[in-house]
Design an enzyme around this catalytic site. Structure first.
Site, PDB file in Angstrom:
ATOM      1  N   VAL A  56      14.104  12.079  13.512  1.00  0.00           N
ATOM      2  CA  VAL A  56      15.009  12.511  12.456  1.00  0.00           C
ATOM      3  C   VAL A  56      15.825  13.718  12.922  1.00  0.00           C
ATOM      4  CG1 VAL A  56      15.139  13.433  10.102  1.00  0.00           C
ATOM      5  CG2 VAL A  56      13.468  11.672  10.659  1.00  0.00           C
ATOM      6  N   ASP A  57      17.130  13.707  12.618  1.00  0.00           N
ATOM      7  CA  ASP A  57      18.016  14.850  12.871  1.00  0.00           C
ATOM      8  C   ASP A  57      18.210  15.145  14.357  1.00  0.00           C
ATOM      9  OD1 ASP A  57      19.786  16.688  11.763  1.00  0.00           O
ATOM     10  OD2 ASP A  57      18.349  18.337  11.934  1.00  0.00           O
ATOM     11  N   ASP A  58      18.068  14.123  15.189  1.00  0.00           N
ATOM     12  CA  ASP A  58      18.367  14.308  16.611  1.00  0.00           C
ATOM     13  C   ASP A  58      19.848  14.096  16.910  1.00  0.00           C
ATOM     14  OD1 ASP A  58      15.876  15.046  17.439  1.00  0.00           O
ATOM     15  OD2 ASP A  58      15.267  13.079  18.147  1.00  0.00           O
TER      16      ASP A  58
ATOM     17  N   LYS B 261      22.478  18.225  21.587  1.00  0.00           N
ATOM     18  CA  LYS B 261      22.535  19.613  21.111  1.00  0.00           C
ATOM     19  C   LYS B 261      22.238  20.574  22.255  1.00  0.00           C
ATOM     20  CE  LYS B 261      21.136  18.034  16.509  1.00  0.00           C
ATOM     21  NZ  LYS B 261      20.289  18.243  15.322  1.00  0.00           N
TER      22      LYS B 261
ATOM     23  N   SER C 205     -15.711  -7.887 -12.346  1.00  0.00           N
ATOM     24  CA  SER C 205     -17.151  -7.693 -12.391  1.00  0.00           C
ATOM     25  C   SER C 205     -17.575  -7.493 -13.849  1.00  0.00           C
ATOM     26  CB  SER C 205     -17.518  -6.451 -11.564  1.00  0.00           C
ATOM     27  OG  SER C 205     -18.899  -6.193 -11.644  1.00  0.00           O
TER      28      SER C 205
ATOM     29  N   SER D  39     -13.282 -12.541  -6.263  1.00  0.00           N
ATOM     30  CA  SER D  39     -12.134 -13.053  -5.483  1.00  0.00           C
ATOM     31  C   SER D  39     -10.829 -12.479  -6.032  1.00  0.00           C
ATOM     32  CB  SER D  39     -12.115 -14.575  -5.472  1.00  0.00           C
ATOM     33  OG  SER D  39     -12.232 -15.145  -6.748  1.00  0.00           O
TER      34      SER D  39
END
Length: 632
Positions: free
Chosen positions: A35-37, A168, A471, A543
């Site tokens: 993220v945010d690269d 960057k 049950s 089940s």
């Protein structure tokens, strides 16, 4: 109004330009990473510098940059590809954005993939058709977990070229030492997982450094700019030299005297007169015509969509594969496969999923994973299931053979998806590694006395009475009363109770969702054997999952599976709780208890529904027996 006619000279220039454009090679690539690269910004910069942005788009970008962009930026290039409102508000990429652009040397289709871990499945979709991956790394943060995960996925999905874009670089003052450190870190990881040569480039998506022109601010870097590398990297058409393969997507019958088979050629080349084999039938014939909207072709090759007509009338429909007769693909029903799990709910080993491979569809049962991959180290870890974004290797068993090739040889005949049969959501992407052959000395032994003979001797029709409910709903009590009545009528029956089978057959299973699935699968197999013996089988199991009840129904002969929903409200089931299980579950002392912290999926169309708030045990048992007698 008369149609506009371009001057002859202009028309010739347009025609020449289009002809040149058609002959350019095409590179499909993705941008990926954490993220945010800066993936979206990089693509926006590529589009801008390649003059692939029109004047009106630039005007709109300037307006959007003032409203949504980074402060101080006249043009926020990320907004050219972050089209969703949610993306602009959050400043992240969610969906995959595809963009087309071209330079004088090559055409490009680029996919901007999301970096957020939650949307890894979108990155998988884009990478499945890519030739090259641009893996971005923020020079300040270095190589992160998602960087490694995306690199793993790109490698698994057959992406042949990798560019490490250290983005960057301006924010670390164009520091060569930092660049070299990141390259060394990534190269060690890439070598570990089998990625070959990596091209590393220091860039700034915001400033344009080393993207389309060499940056004077990195005099220590002597390699190509990003666009130079993208223009010159070899796009090896790996499918062109392979044997012919075409998955049939549609049988075309526009007229009574025309029958063609339409599809995209997956690999190889085909010509009229070529000998082909139609799979899975194995029938051989020859190609009569290669038909397109622009007329018949003398030759077609990988990547073209065509309609083939065949010299003979053969059985061929959607899902079949037309292949070179001398070297056809194989068929199998068991595989080792690599899975990328995409769903928020984990893999349930033993559950049936729909598997889609090209145009073929089958039901696949996934066994417990052989191992899960640690994306940081490449280590193979023991695993009982796969959670969201996990990568693992497992065995698949299909309900019918499929035409396949290993993913390493064919993305089309080796890549598949798994689909949840209830929600219809895609839960995994997978790659077939190889087929698992059943032992050749194990055969089905024919018996002189078949299931019909067993049933005739007993004077009854076999059936499975499948009681399901919460049950404490009363399943076991009603099932016992039903067997007592059947015994009194001289019928041959057997009761399989949920608690009883866990003392022996299923004593090794717990109560996780995966164990519940295996519990029901085993009981279904036993019930099937008992119906083969002509018995009326009575089962009493919670089940909780529809998929497993449907799986057992599919094991039985038509009409033999009778689903009986013992429909008791949760509050009433808790009131009757003589074992104190609900109280323990409410107190957190009993995990994975159905109705409390584990779901119960009620039947949607059971053969019988018993409301225990309206019927007592005797009336419920009578209702079931009357149903059996009515069906003969």
């Amino acid at each position: 109004m008369a149609a506009y006619a371009a001057p002859a000279a202009v028309a010739e220039d347009i025609a020449a330009y289009l002809a040149t454009h058609r002959t350019k090679s095409l590179l499909r690539f993705i941008t990926c990473g954490s993220v945010d690269d800066g993936k979206s910004t990089l693509i926006g910069r590529l589009l801008y510098d390649s003059r692939a942005v029109f004047a009106d788009q630039l005007d709109a970008l300037a307006v959007d940059s003032r409203a949504h962009g980074t402060q101080g930026q006249a043009l926020d290039f990320a907004l050219l590809v972050d089209g969703l409102a949610a993306e602009r508000e959050q400043g992240i990429t969610i969906d995959v954005a595809y963009r087309f652009f071209a330079t004088d040397k090559r055409k490009f289709i680029v996919a901007d993939t999301p970096g957020h871990e939650q949307y890894t499945r979108n990155m998988v979709t884009a990478a499945s058709t890519a030739d090259l991956a641009v893996v971005l790394v923020d020079a300040r943060a270095g190589v992160l977990v998602q960087t490694r995960r995306h690199s793993w996925l790109a490698h698994l999905l057959g992406v042949r070229h990798v560019v490490l874009a250290v983005n960057k670089i301006d924010l670390v003052d164009f520091d060569r030492a930092r660049f070299d450190e990141i390259v060394a870190d990534y190269s060690a990881f890439a070598s570990q997982i089998g990625i070959g040569a990596v091209t590393a480039i220091p860039i700034s998506g915001l400033g344009g450094d080393n993207i389309t022109t060499a940056s004077p601010r990195t005099p220590w870097y002597a390699g190509p700019t990003l666009i130079e590398h993208l223009e010159t990297v070899a796009v090896d058409d790996a499918d062109a030299g392979k044997p012919f393969r075409m998955s049939v997507q549609l049988v075309s019958r526009p007229t009574s005297d025309f029958r063609g088979f339409a599809g995209l050629i997956d690999a190889g080349t085909v010509r009229p007169g070529d000998a082909v084999r139609v799979l899975p039938s194995g029938r051989t014939t020859t190609v009569a015509r290669i038909v397109t909207m622009d007329g018949d072709l003398a030759e077609a090759q990988a990547g073209q969509s065509v309609t083939l007509t065949l010299a003979d009338e053969v059985d061929c429909s959607r899902g079949c594969v037309i292949a070179a007769a001398a070297s056809p693909p194989k068929t199998a029903a068991q595989f080792e496969a690599t899975l990328v799990w995409m769903a928020e709910t984990p893999l349930l080993p033993g559950r049936g999923y729909d598997l889609k491979l090209g145009t073929q569809v089958a039901t696949a049962t996934v066994q417990a994973p052989k191992y899960q991959v640690n994306v940081n180290t490449g280590e193979q870890l023991a695993a009982k299931t796969l959670d969201m974004n996990a990568i693992g290797v497992a065995t698949l068993a299909l309900d019918r053979p499929l035409i396949f090739e290993p993913y390493a040889a064919s993305r089309t005949l080796g890549g598949f998806i798994l689909i949840d049969r209830e929600t219809r959501a895609t839960v995994a992407a997978g790659m077939l590694n190889f087929a698992l052959r059943r032992a050749q000395n194990v055969h089905w032994q024919a018996a002189d006395i078949d299931r019909t003979s067993h049933a005739r001797l007993k004077g009854q029709r076999p059936a499975v009475l499948w009681f399901t409910g919460l049950s404490g709903a009363g399943k076991s009590t009603i099932a016992n009363a039903v067997e007592t009545r059947l015994h009194g009528l001289g019928r041959h029956s057997f009761l399989l109770d949920g608690d009883n089978v866990r003392h022996g057959l299923n004593r090794d299973l717990g109560f996780t969702d995966a164990d519940r699935v295996e519990n029901i699968r085993r009981v279904g197999e036993v019930a099937k054997l008992m119906t083969d013996a002509g018995l009326i089988v009575i089962t009493a199991f919670i089940s909780p999952f529809r998929a497993e009840r449907d799986m057992v129904r599919g094991m039985m002969a038509e009409g033999e599976f009778i689903e009986i929903h013992v429909d008791t409200p949760l509050a009433e089931a808790e009131r009757r709780d003589v074992k104190g299980l609900y109280a323990k579950a409410r107190a957190g002392k009993l995990a994975n208890f159905t109705g409390i912290d584990s779901p119960y999926e009620a039947p949607e169309a059971p053969e019988l529904r018993i409301d225990t708030t309206a019927l007592d045990v005797d009336a419920a048992a009578d209702l079931v027996v009357e149903y059996l007698l009515a069906r003969g």
